[in-house]
Each structure stands twice: as structure tokens, then as C-alpha cells.
Design a protein around this motif. Structure first.
Motif, PDB file in Angstrom:
ATOM      1  N   SER A 211       2.557  67.987 -17.202  1.00 42.62           N
ATOM      2  CA  SER A 211       3.427  66.819 -17.056  1.00 42.62           C
ATOM      3  C   SER A 211       2.702  65.746 -16.264  1.00 42.62           C
ATOM      4  O   SER A 211       1.812  66.032 -15.451  1.00 42.62           O
ATOM      5  CB  SER A 211       4.751  67.186 -16.379  1.00 42.62           C
ATOM      6  OG  SER A 211       4.541  67.573 -15.044  1.00 42.62           O
ATOM      7  N   GLY A 212       3.072  64.530 -16.516  1.00 42.89           N
ATOM      8  CA  GLY A 212       2.449  63.406 -15.827  1.00 42.89           C
ATOM      9  C   GLY A 212       3.033  62.109 -16.346  1.00 42.89           C
ATOM     10  O   GLY A 212       4.031  62.094 -17.067  1.00 42.89           O
ATOM     11  N   GLY A 213       2.405  61.027 -15.988  1.00 39.31           N
ATOM     12  CA  GLY A 213       2.942  59.740 -16.395  1.00 39.31           C
ATOM     13  C   GLY A 213       1.926  58.626 -16.283  1.00 39.31           C
ATOM     14  O   GLY A 213       0.748  58.845 -15.979  1.00 39.31           O
ATOM     15  N   HIS A 234       7.461  52.760 -15.149  1.00 40.24           N
ATOM     16  CA  HIS A 234       6.842  54.075 -14.954  1.00 40.24           C
ATOM     17  C   HIS A 234       7.288  54.960 -16.112  1.00 40.24           C
ATOM     18  O   HIS A 234       8.475  55.230 -16.279  1.00 40.24           O
ATOM     19  CB  HIS A 234       7.306  54.654 -13.617  1.00 40.24           C
ATOM     20  CG  HIS A 234       6.709  55.981 -13.282  1.00 40.24           C
ATOM     21  ND1 HIS A 234       7.145  56.748 -12.228  1.00 40.24           N
ATOM     22  CD2 HIS A 234       5.697  56.687 -13.848  1.00 40.24           C
ATOM     23  CE1 HIS A 234       6.449  57.863 -12.165  1.00 40.24           C
ATOM     24  NE2 HIS A 234       5.556  57.848 -13.139  1.00 40.24           N
ATOM     25  N   THR A 235       6.345  55.381 -16.957  1.00 37.96           N
ATOM     26  CA  THR A 235       6.674  56.256 -18.083  1.00 37.96           C
ATOM     27  C   THR A 235       6.158  57.661 -17.800  1.00 37.96           C
ATOM     28  O   THR A 235       5.069  57.827 -17.238  1.00 37.96           O
ATOM     29  CB  THR A 235       6.052  55.738 -19.389  1.00 37.96           C
ATOM     30  OG1 THR A 235       4.627  55.616 -19.231  1.00 37.96           O
ATOM     31  CG2 THR A 235       6.620  54.386 -19.756  1.00 37.96           C
ATOM     32  N   ARG A 236       6.939  58.664 -18.195  1.00 30.62           N
ATOM     33  CA  ARG A 236       6.572  60.065 -17.952  1.00 30.62           C
ATOM     34  C   ARG A 236       6.760  60.879 -19.224  1.00 30.62           C
ATOM     35  O   ARG A 236       7.541  60.524 -20.115  1.00 30.62           O
ATOM     36  CB  ARG A 236       7.442  60.678 -16.847  1.00 30.62           C
ATOM     37  CG  ARG A 236       7.041  60.290 -15.429  1.00 30.62           C
ATOM     38  CD  ARG A 236       7.833  61.108 -14.420  1.00 30.62           C
ATOM     39  NE  ARG A 236       7.655  62.544 -14.599  1.00 30.62           N
ATOM     40  CZ  ARG A 236       6.626  63.249 -14.122  1.00 30.62           C
ATOM     41  NH1 ARG A 236       5.693  62.648 -13.404  1.00 30.62           N
ATOM     42  NH2 ARG A 236       6.528  64.541 -14.330  1.00 30.62           N
ATOM     43  N   ASP A 237       6.071  62.043 -19.258  1.00 30.30           N
ATOM     44  CA  ASP A 237       6.289  62.984 -20.352  1.00 30.30           C
ATOM     45  C   ASP A 237       5.798  64.364 -19.916  1.00 30.30           C
ATOM     46  O   ASP A 237       4.903  64.478 -19.070  1.00 30.30           O
ATOM     47  CB  ASP A 237       5.545  62.548 -21.615  1.00 30.30           C
ATOM     48  CG  ASP A 237       6.103  63.218 -22.852  1.00 30.30           C
ATOM     49  OD1 ASP A 237       7.242  62.894 -23.233  1.00 30.30           O
ATOM     50  OD2 ASP A 237       5.424  64.091 -23.428  1.00 30.30           O
ATOM     51  N   SER A 238       6.410  65.396 -20.506  1.00 34.03           N
ATOM     52  CA  SER A 238       6.040  66.785 -20.231  1.00 34.03           C
ATOM     53  C   SER A 238       5.780  67.489 -21.549  1.00 34.03           C
ATOM     54  O   SER A 238       6.467  67.248 -22.541  1.00 34.03           O
ATOM     55  CB  SER A 238       7.149  67.508 -19.462  1.00 34.03           C
ATOM     56  OG  SER A 238       7.378  66.901 -18.214  1.00 34.03           O
ATOM     57  N   TRP A 266       0.553  64.908 -25.180  1.00 31.97           N
ATOM     58  CA  TRP A 266       1.064  64.094 -24.074  1.00 31.97           C
ATOM     59  C   TRP A 266       0.641  62.631 -24.252  1.00 31.97           C
ATOM     60  O   TRP A 266       1.445  61.710 -24.083  1.00 31.97           O
ATOM     61  CB  TRP A 266       0.551  64.648 -22.754  1.00 31.97           C
ATOM     62  CG  TRP A 266       0.948  63.868 -21.539  1.00 31.97           C
ATOM     63  CD1 TRP A 266       2.098  64.004 -20.810  1.00 31.97           C
ATOM     64  CD2 TRP A 266       0.202  62.825 -20.898  1.00 31.97           C
ATOM     65  NE1 TRP A 266       2.113  63.117 -19.761  1.00 31.97           N
ATOM     66  CE2 TRP A 266       0.953  62.381 -19.789  1.00 31.97           C
ATOM     67  CE3 TRP A 266      -1.031  62.239 -21.145  1.00 31.97           C
ATOM     68  CZ2 TRP A 266       0.509  61.373 -18.939  1.00 31.97           C
ATOM     69  CZ3 TRP A 266      -1.466  61.223 -20.310  1.00 31.97           C
ATOM     70  CH2 TRP A 266      -0.705  60.801 -19.215  1.00 31.97           C
TER      71      TRP A 266
END
Length: 556
Positions: A211-213, A234-238, A266
């Protein structure tokens, strides 16, 4: 007879489509296309800067991810055609990363401070470079002309507004991972060997969670050439990747393969979310309109593609305040640049919303190019005859099945950008239903079919008509019935038909389709008992049918 009627229906539909699909001449000039507010609705290319490596914030397992290689994977996804890239010295990136890692925790404000310290000045130098200015300003030149010398015997013309747009078109992003885990274990898995037999095999099962962003900032340069950094979003995804490997596969190969797959997925997800950031959405003017057809301007070098969806936007003014609202949705169905390389004109087909709205500009609605659908099918016209269940003097069941209700699921991949024809899709679908049998000794009978193929949609007003052609397999299966451990009847088939669809909500469609299937040869039976196994052609059964499907489709 049914198959012939189905084919006649398809032919008549195609004739009807051809008659109505004559190229529309867009003669109605949009009355707002010369409005100064609408003139500004032209996509201005953005320039991106970033560190050379992904920031790793997860401690002990940091050594299991190469931050530079990970960033290179991200670059292949996030460096979209709509962006220019600001090339910055590598030493600045290394100093930036060192400062980040000196902190026990890092925040959005910390990144902002470090970007201002290390990058903002360098980006300003790039934007003040006369060659860069000439290259990037050409697309949005206006009327008040100034001339700047930038080389021996060379000059270029820009306006004050041009410079303001350029100086505020630069963005900076900081990508990071804050979670990474890799686990591996030995499992026993059934592996098919031949048509019927299976064997138990030991395999390695690996799992990576990641996970990160990405933190986004805009570089702002005012009239006095002062530089500031402003947080945007701020965009994130796992991601979770799981796969099995043969036992002989080295552990580090298992880890690196899964890690690269996770980073790649990702990155693809982050790139899709990037296109959804308002500052980065493609926009364009509506030049002409005719009923459900619109002629629009979006620069081809910004990455516009067939079948990409856009909102039709309407401008309004209330007490001096200008606002915009979405009044319709359509897709790009023609790009002039495919035939005329110097043209920025494209055409949109409206499929949702009011046709009489005063749309003046368009805004991108990012999609992934994949559609999913689910529905119910009424199947009829087939025969699963009990006489074909006679094996070694024993009938597996005693009744004949001729119709069924099935659950259908499917997916379509948009291939229009590759074939340069709008609304062309590669399809996969399947359906499943249980079956009631008489004198069946404990088996679980069901029917399964699956197909791959293609369809193309033709839109008439706001209705889509889609002829399709597919190839697949029909299967009737009973597991562990009496002395049988396996009884299967199957047939390779061709499926052809037509679907009708209507968008009932943005990106949600109601779909009705009629189809027929044609078997290639007679069905075959494959069986396995406690004592023997074999296969034979059927004498009485047929696995051809006609189907009527009602379902829902979503555009992703």
C-alpha cells in the motif's frame, strides 16, 4: 428454424443500422463556442516533476523493494501523454530523499517544505528557459504579443496571460510505500492431468501486500517571480497479489515476481486516479452540435482516444457568478487526426442526458476501458436426453431437459484505440444453472457455458444496438452420481446475436439481448465410474439453444 430466424434478425438489424448511421453533418454552430469563458476551456498541458525513487516508509522490509525500479514502473503508467516532464538534476533527488529519511515521521507539510527547499527554484529555472517557454506556450497563445529574444537571430511571441498560465502549470508529486509484506508457504493443490484425472501436488504459495500513495503539489510563480508550493491532493491504493509456483522456483524469484506484479498494478491504479484529479482532466470546447453529435476540440497529443467518455457541460451565470453543470455524457466516436494529422477536432456521441441542453464545453470522465455485466438468461430449444446417459447398462438419469433459467456474468475489454474503430470490444461471458434430474443417485447436476468473442455497438439516438459473434463451450455435468464419479456432456459452439442497451444512469446501462448457438458437431459424453472411463458421441441430445438475456452493465 430458430437459428435461421436469429440470423435474419441480425441481418435486418445491420441494414437498419447502416441506414441510420450515415455520417451526420454537424451544421449547427454552437452559439457559445466564441464566448471568452468557453475559449478558455482548452486543455493546457501540465508539466510534472518528482523524486527519482519512491519513498519507502515501512522499516525492516525496505530492502525487499528497489525504490528506483519501483519508480521506473510507476513512470510507465503515470507519465501520461497529457503531461510534459521537467528533467531535474539527480543530486537534488538524492538530497531530498536523505532529508525525508532523517525524519522519524513525515507529513504533507514536511514534503511541502522540502519541495520548496530543493525543487521549486530548479523548476522555476526550467519554466524561465526561453526554449521551454516557446515549446510549451505555443498551444495557448493569445493576442497581446510580446517578443523575447532567446537565441541568435531567433524570437518568439507570447502574452502576459500566456506566461501566467505557464508559470502555474507545473506540478510535483511524491510517491511512497508505507506497507509491504511478503509471505510464503507450502500448500497441496489439485492439478489436472489429462481430461479427467487429477493429482495432488505440493506447490509454493506466495503473497505480497502493498500500500502507498502519491502526494500532489502545485508549483506557483506569481507576477514578481516568487515561488510557492501548494498542496493539491493525496491519492492512495492498496494491492494484494497471490500466486502459486512450482516447488523448484527459487524463493527470491517468487518474491520478486509478486512484488513487481503488485507494484505494476498499484501504479496502474494510481495512474487512473491521477486522471480523475480535476486539474488533470482533459477539457475541450464544443464547436458544433447536431442532435446527439458534437464536434469538439481536444489536442490529440494530450492522449484523447476513441470511446473515452466526456461530460457535456453547460455554463450559466447568476448575479455575476459563472457556474458549470453536467447535462449529458458521451463518448469519442471519431478522431480527425487519424486521417488528418494536423487536426485537433474529434466527435462525441451523446448517450445520456438532454439533447437540447446548451452544452458549450466537455470534461473528461476517466474510465478503465472495461465493462462488467450480470443478468438472467432464458434458454430453450436444447435437449439433454436420458438415452445418452446409458453407460455400462445403467442410466444416470431418466428425464429429458429442454429449457433452463441461468445466471450470466460477463466482461468486455475496449479495443477501439487499437483497431481505430469506435465501440469495438473483446468479450468474455459465462452462464450457470443447476438442473433437476429424475432418478439421479445423489449427483449435483448443472449446466455451464462460456464464450470469447467480439461485438461492436452502433448508437441510434440514445440506444445502442450491438451485433456479436462468439465461440465457446456448452457443458452439462454431474459429479458423483451412483457409480459415476464423473459424467459430462459437452459441445463446442458458435454464439451469435444482437443486444439492445440504454444508459439509465451515468455509466450504468440496461441490456436486452437475443442470441442463438450453433454446435460444431454432435455433443460428446465423457464419463468415469468406479470401474472404467471413456467417451462417446450422443445420439439423441443437442446442446444448441436460443437465449433471451436481461441484464445490467456498468462501464468501469
Amino acid at each position: 428454424m430458430i437459428a435461421r430466424n436469429g440470423l435474419t434478425f441480425i441481418v435486418l438489424s445491420l441494414i437498419f443500422i447502416s441506414a441510420l448511421q450515415a455520417e451526420s453533418k454537424l451544421s449547427k454552430l454552437n452559439p457559445f463556442s466564441k464566448d471568452p469563458r468557453v475559449e478558455s476551456r482548452k486543455y493546457q498541458r501540465k508539466s510534472l516533476s518528482s523524486p527519482e525513487a519512491i519513498i519507502l516508509l515501512f522499516g525492516k522490509q525496505s530492502g525487499k523493494v528497489d525504490p528506483i525500479s519501483a519508480k521506473q514502473i510507476l513512470n510507465t503508467h503515470i507519465e501520461l501523454k497529457r503531461f510534459d516532464k521537467n528533467a531535474l538534476p539527480s543530486i537534488i533527488s538524492r538530497k531530498f530523499e536523505e532529508k525525508v529519511y532523517e525524519k522519524e515521521t513525515v507529513s504533507v507539510d514536511d514534503f511541502e517544505t522540502l519541495i520548496t527547499e530543493f525543487y521549486a527554484g530548479e523548476i522555476k529555472k526550467i519554466l524561465e528557459n526561453k526554449d521551454v517557454q516557446k515549446k510549451r506556450i505555443d498551444q495557448f497563445k493569445e493576442k497581446k504579443v510580446y517578443t523575447f529574444e532567446y537565441g541568435k537571430g531567433k524570437s518568439y511571441s507570447i502574452t502576459a496571460d500566456d506566461l501566467e498560465l505557464l508559470f502555474n502549470s507545473s506540478f510535483f508529486y511524491v510517491p511512497y510505500f508505507d506497507t509491504f509484506n511478503f509471505n510464503q508457504k507450502i500448500i497441496k493443490k489439485k492439478v489436472k492431468k489429462g481430461d479427467i484425472k487429477t493429482e495432488i501436488k505440493e506447490m509454493k504459495k506466495g503473497e505480497v501486500t502493498l500500500s502507498g500513495g502519491v502526494v500532489w503539489y502545485q508549483i506557483l510563480i506569481d507576477g514578481q517571480k516568487n515561488v510557492s508550493v501548494s498542496f493539491i491532493t493525496h491519492t492512495r491504493d492498496s494491492i494484494k497479489e497471490v500466486r502459486t509456483f512450482d516447488m523448484y522456483t527459487e524463493d527470491d524469484v517468487v518474491q520478486s515476481s509478486l512484488t513487481n506484479e503488485a507494484i505494476n498494478q498499484w501504479s496502474a491504479n494510481i495512474a487512473h486516479k491521477t486522471k480523475s484529479i480535476s486539474q488533470f482532466k482533459l477539457v475541450g470546447r464544443i464547436e458544433e452540435s447536431d442532435n446527439y453529435d458534437y464536434k469538439v476540440t481536444v489536442p490529440i497529443n494530450a492522449g484523447i482516444q476513441l470511446n473515452h467518455y466526456y461530460w457535456l457541460m453547460e455554463e450559466s451565470e447568476n448575479q455575476g457568478t459563472v457556474s458549470s453543470k453536467k447535462v449529458g455524457l458521451g463518448f469519442i466516436n471519431k478522431i480527425e487526426a487519424y486521417a488528418k494529422t494536423d487536426s485537433d477536432y474529434s466527435y462525441i456521441k451523446q448517450v445520456y442526458g438532454k439533447k437540447d441542453a446548451l452544452s458549450s464545453w466537455i470534461k473528461e470522465e476517466p474510465t478503465r476501458g472495461v465493462d462488467f455485466r450480470i443478468g438472467m438468461i432464458k434458454k430453450s430449444g436444447f435437449e439433454i436426453d436420458s438415452n445418452d446417459s446409458l453407460v455400462e447398462g445403467e442410466f444416470t438419469f431418466s428425464n429429458t431437459i429442454t429449457d433452463a433459467w441461468s445466471l450470466m456474468i460477463g466482461a468486455s475489454l475496449d479495443i477501439s484505440p487499437y483497431v481505430k474503430k469506435s465501440q469495438v470490444y473483446f468479450d468474455i461471458d459465462a452462464s450457470f444453472n443447476f438442473v433437476t434430474l429424475e432418478d439421479n443417485e445423489g449427483g449435483i447436476p448443472y449446466m455451464l457455458d462460456y464464450y470469447v468473442g467480439f461485438h461492436r455497438a452502433y448508437w441510434i439516438k440514445k440506444f445502442g444496438i450491438s451485433p456479436f459473434l462468439m465461440m465457446g463451450q456448452h457443458i452439462f455435468y454431474i459429479d458423483e452420481a451412483g457409480t459415476f464419479t464423473h459424467f459430462q456432456m459437452d459441445n463446442t459452439t458458435i454464439k451469435y446475436g444482437v443486444s439492445l442497451e440504454k444508459m439509465i444512469k451515468p455509466r450504468w446501462l440496461l441490456e436486452l439481448s437475443f442470441y442463438s448457438t450453433l454446435g460444431l458437431g454432435k455433443p460428446r459424453v465423457h464419463y468415469k465410474t468406479d470401474f472404467s472411463s471413456g467417451d462417446f458421441k450422443t445420439d439423441y441430445s443437442k446442446l444448441n439453444w436460443t437465449g433471451l438475456t436481461l441484464g445490467i452493465k456498468t462501464i468501469q
